[in-house]
Design an enzyme around this catalytic site. Sequence first.
Site, PDB file in Angstrom:
ATOM      1  N   TYR A   1       0.847  -1.199   0.000  1.00 29.87           N
ATOM      2  CA  TYR A   1       0.000   0.000   0.000  1.00 29.87           C
ATOM      3  C   TYR A   1       0.887   1.256   0.000  1.00 29.87           C
ATOM      4  CZ  TYR A   1      -3.226   3.641   1.214  1.00 29.87           C
ATOM      5  OH  TYR A   1      -3.936   4.812   1.186  1.00 29.87           O
TER       6      TYR A   1
ATOM      7  N   ARG B   1       1.979   8.464  12.982  1.00 21.14           N
ATOM      8  CA  ARG B   1       1.629   9.682  13.722  1.00 21.14           C
ATOM      9  C   ARG B   1       0.127   9.979  13.655  1.00 21.14           C
ATOM     10  NH1 ARG B   1       3.147  14.911  10.702  1.00 21.14           N
ATOM     11  NH2 ARG B   1       1.444  13.992   9.509  1.00 21.14           N
TER      12      ARG B   1
ATOM     13  N   ARG C   1     -10.157   5.379   8.359  1.00 25.24           N
ATOM     14  CA  ARG C   1      -9.197   5.063   7.288  1.00 25.24           C
ATOM     15  C   ARG C   1      -7.839   4.771   7.917  1.00 25.24           C
ATOM     16  NH1 ARG C   1      -9.888   4.093   2.262  1.00 25.24           N
ATOM     17  NH2 ARG C   1      -8.206   5.416   1.505  1.00 25.24           N
TER      18      ARG C   1
ATOM     19  N   PHE D   1      15.826  19.465  -1.277  1.00 27.52           N
ATOM     20  CA  PHE D   1      14.407  19.162  -1.477  1.00 27.52           C
ATOM     21  C   PHE D   1      14.086  17.749  -0.943  1.00 27.52           C
ATOM     22  CE2 PHE D   1      11.254  17.081  -4.223  1.00 27.52           C
ATOM     23  CZ  PHE D   1      10.170  17.945  -4.095  1.00 27.52           C
TER      24      PHE D   1
END
Length: 397
Positions: free
Chosen positions: A178, A225, A235, A295
């Site tokens: 997933y 978290r 969910r 980044f």
Amino acid sequence: MVRDLFNSASRPKELAALWQVKFGKAAVKATDNPLEELALSLSDRDFCYAALNKVSRSFAVVIQQLPEELRDPVCIFYLILRGLDSVEDDADVPVEQKLELLRSFDSLCTQDDFHLHNVGDSHDYRVLLNHFHKVSRVLNHLEPGYKNTILDICREMGEGMACFTERKVNSIRDYDLYCYYVAGLVGIGLSGLFSASGHELPQLRDQKKISNSMGLFLQKTNITRDYLEDLHSSRLFWPSEIWSQYTDEIGQFALRPEHPDSLAALNHMVTDALRHVPDCFTYMKTLRNSDVFRFCAIPQIMAMGTLSLVYDNPDVFRGVVKLRKGLTARIMVETRNMEDIFLYFKQFLKDIARKARPADPSYAVTMQRLKDIELAMEGLVLFPHKNEHATLVHTLL
Ligand code: MG
């Protein structure tokens, strides 16, 4: 802002960094105008940046740090995947329609007039999807190297999300799969965009395993978290292979946050996420461009900081546990190279080691993972070129 300054009052470096992020060169101006109003007045491209700013302020800031020619592709990549995710997350869309949308989202995005009414799991996402033709039009003007990478990832992610609409995350294998669909593919797609820009080696796009790990580490941190928020929206992505070792019903953790079983499940989740860190180091070490490096590195450091905060912390079952904004600002301002990453990671790993208790069922594995990460750091410090060389050779084979 005032509360953030107050929270960092005894930390002068954080105060300076907060100021720099808020008012410095990279600061992104917030606008109070509603997105639907902006959709009418702004060009397609400006709307995309306004939408990005609305749906993720932090990503809008980091994107400014990328080399100029990568900003539009990465912005569009992000918005398209956000749109897809918003379809996935909208519990009010009937299943049949949802599956159809998820599976055809990539081809719909190539149409200049594509938009969706009344779909999206929050107001801003609904506005974004309602004006999605503006995103599609910018996508369709990107160079083919960028556009095809974005669409390939969108196709595979939509397919994966459709599979998981009707399937639960039970085993750790399911969990990895997933996370591959919703985040690992983001890492793989970004590698493709970096290679396409010429700022990174062409071989980076083929580094799927370590690109996947970059996404998995961030995603697993968020899933761990966000326990309470996800529980409330039904969910939750904690794999039952983990939580069922500690309770019969996952909602129990919220009812008894301090209970050793609740904390054991939480620590097990953190320990699982730590598995991906050595790969992340290898990935970041491979990067050549300093802006691309920053980044990629900044979110990884923030994830490690969040994990160290979340570890053995009953507040995860009571509300939102977040890094201080001042610390986040410092990470944004100070991260330049691998040594900076290691400095932060060492501190955060020490925080976990300090909190770890031998009575915790995952204790031995947690300590082993901390050691593995330590060893990976030492390997990269002692033999920096060996690793780089090995990675390159591996790529070329
Ligand atoms: Mg989602």
